[in-house]
Write an enzyme that holds these catalytic residues in place. Structure first.
Site, PDB file in Angstrom:
ATOM      1  N   GLU A 178       0.277   2.891  -6.216  1.00  9.99           N
ATOM      2  CA  GLU A 178      -0.054   4.328  -5.737  1.00  9.99           C
ATOM      3  C   GLU A 178       0.433   4.081  -4.392  1.00  9.99           C
ATOM      4  O   GLU A 178      -0.568   3.987  -3.354  1.00  9.99           O
ATOM      5  CB  GLU A 178      -1.351   4.922  -6.077  1.00  9.99           C
ATOM      6  CG  GLU A 178      -1.600   6.297  -5.936  1.00  9.99           C
ATOM      7  CD  GLU A 178      -1.587   6.621  -4.432  1.00  9.99           C
ATOM      8  OE1 GLU A 178      -0.355   7.100  -3.991  1.00  9.99           O
ATOM      9  OE2 GLU A 178      -2.511   6.797  -3.545  1.00  9.99           O
TER      10      GLU A 178
ATOM     11  N   GLU B  58       5.453   6.181   3.137  1.00  7.25           N
ATOM     12  CA  GLU B  58       4.320   5.503   3.466  1.00  7.25           C
ATOM     13  C   GLU B  58       4.448   3.909   2.973  1.00  7.25           C
ATOM     14  O   GLU B  58       3.662   3.493   2.380  1.00  7.25           O
ATOM     15  CB  GLU B  58       3.272   5.928   2.364  1.00  7.25           C
ATOM     16  CG  GLU B  58       2.536   7.282   3.173  1.00  7.25           C
ATOM     17  CD  GLU B  58       1.535   7.728   2.487  1.00  7.25           C
ATOM     18  OE1 GLU B  58       0.730   6.959   1.680  1.00  7.25           O
ATOM     19  OE2 GLU B  58       0.887   8.931   2.917  1.00  7.25           O
TER      20      GLU B  58
END
Length: 339
Positions: free
Chosen positions: A96, A105
């Site tokens: 994730e 990210e």
């Protein structure tokens, strides 16, 4: 499973210490005079000391929580053992690491680092398998005003209220995760780039990261394939005039509004007379979690059918393929210095 949040790792470690079902049934194995192998695998198998027969312990899980830099997995003894033993490498990687813009990210850098360490099998499956970044113009004086207001906040909050302000340049060069309300996405979003995992390997390659032991001389082709990955991306995108000014996309967060009827609008060449102020761009993503060749499985809320008949499990915050009912991500707002 891969997690980037240190707090989540601490929580998982607490579960490991308090839930006996996470410990692989070691205490049960002792009671049954069974030997529990610690060497590899996430499925519990116990070995009868007398007969040498393996049997499962139903309802239990062998969970090992490791806190380390995922790009330096060779530094941990258990992960090093996986690298040295091909049969113990990972069959599947669940992560994730996605951001609102897909890769913002560091998901590609992290997952490629994991593959580069050599803990994945050549046929390892990654969830997600790929993700595509999308971008679209947005008109919102509110988002623009709030971005400008960030210039008054301290550049380094840890220094306290006396710290120097961020300044206008920094405020308008920073992307913001926003739940857009008073906004209008003026054009349909367009794909920028895609990342896929794991990077495919060739059976005839060798690897510099290969760690050999006395029992095996096999090389890790998956790790070698990761050595050649290039994550540089750029895109030149042109947005064509939309007579409806993106009315079906609404505020840029949510599914397309299919209830808006088609309107026969006559627009002059070049869209003269259609004025709209662009205050920035909204970034979003579409991710294929898993693609299955099976055509017999039922299609759930988060599954779609591809053109070749395969089933796709997807998540998306791009309006064209928005996952209804998912609130885990919001768009990424890129302000313009001059609207």
């Amino acid at each position: 499973a891969i997690e980037k949040n240190p707090s989540a790792v601490l929580y998982l470690q607490s579960l490991k210490s308090t839930h006996r079902s996470w410990n692989g049934g070691e205490e049960y194995a002792e009671q049954l005079d069974l030997h529990y192998p610690h060497n590899c695998g996430n499925d519990i198998e116990v070995l009868n000391r007398r007969g040498g027969i393996t049997s499962p312990l139903p309802g239990l899980s062998n969970v090992t929580v490791i806190g380390c830099d995922m790009r330096e997995a060779t530094s941990h003894p258990l992960l090093k053992f996986m690298i040295q033993n091909e049969e113990c490498r990972a069959d599947i990687v669940v992560s994730e690491l996605l951001g609102s813009f897909g890769d913002n990210e560091l998901s590609p850098e992290c997952l490629d680092g994991v593959q580069r360490c050599g803990i994945l099998k050549e046929n390892c499956v990654s969830i997600p398998q790929n993700y595509t970044a999308f971008i679209a113009p947005v008109s919102s004086s509110r988002l623009y005003s709030e971005a400008r207001c960030q210039s008054n906040f301290p550049a380094h909050p840890e220094e306290g209220p006396a710290a120097p302000a961020s300044g206008m340049q920094r405020a308008l060069e920073t992307p913001y995760v926003v739940r857009s309300h008073a906004a209008s996405q003026t054009h349909p979003e367009i794909a920028c780039w895609t990342f896929s995992h794991p990077h495919p390997s060739k059976s005839d390659t060798t690897t510099r990261m290969d760690i050999e032991d006395n029992t095996s001389n096999k090389t890790n082709a998956s790790a070698e394939a990761a050595m050649k990955i290039n994550n540089d991306r750029h895109a030149h995108i042109s947005f064509r005039c939309d007579p409806m000014l993106g009315a079906s996309a609404g505020c840029g967060y949510g599914a397309l509004n299919t209830e808006i009827p088609s309107v026969d609008v006559k627009v002059k060449e070049g869209c003269e007379g259609t004025n709209v102020t662009i205050h920035g761009f909204l970034g979003s993503f579409h991710s294929v979690l898993y693609e299955s060749p099976s055509v017999k499985s039922k299609v759930g809320k988060m599954k779609q059918k591809s053109s070749d008949g395969k089933r796709l499990s997807v998540i998306s915050i791009a309006p064209n393929s928005f996952s209804v009912g998912m609130f885990s991500w919001f768009p990424l707002y890129f302000p313009l210095k001059q609207p």
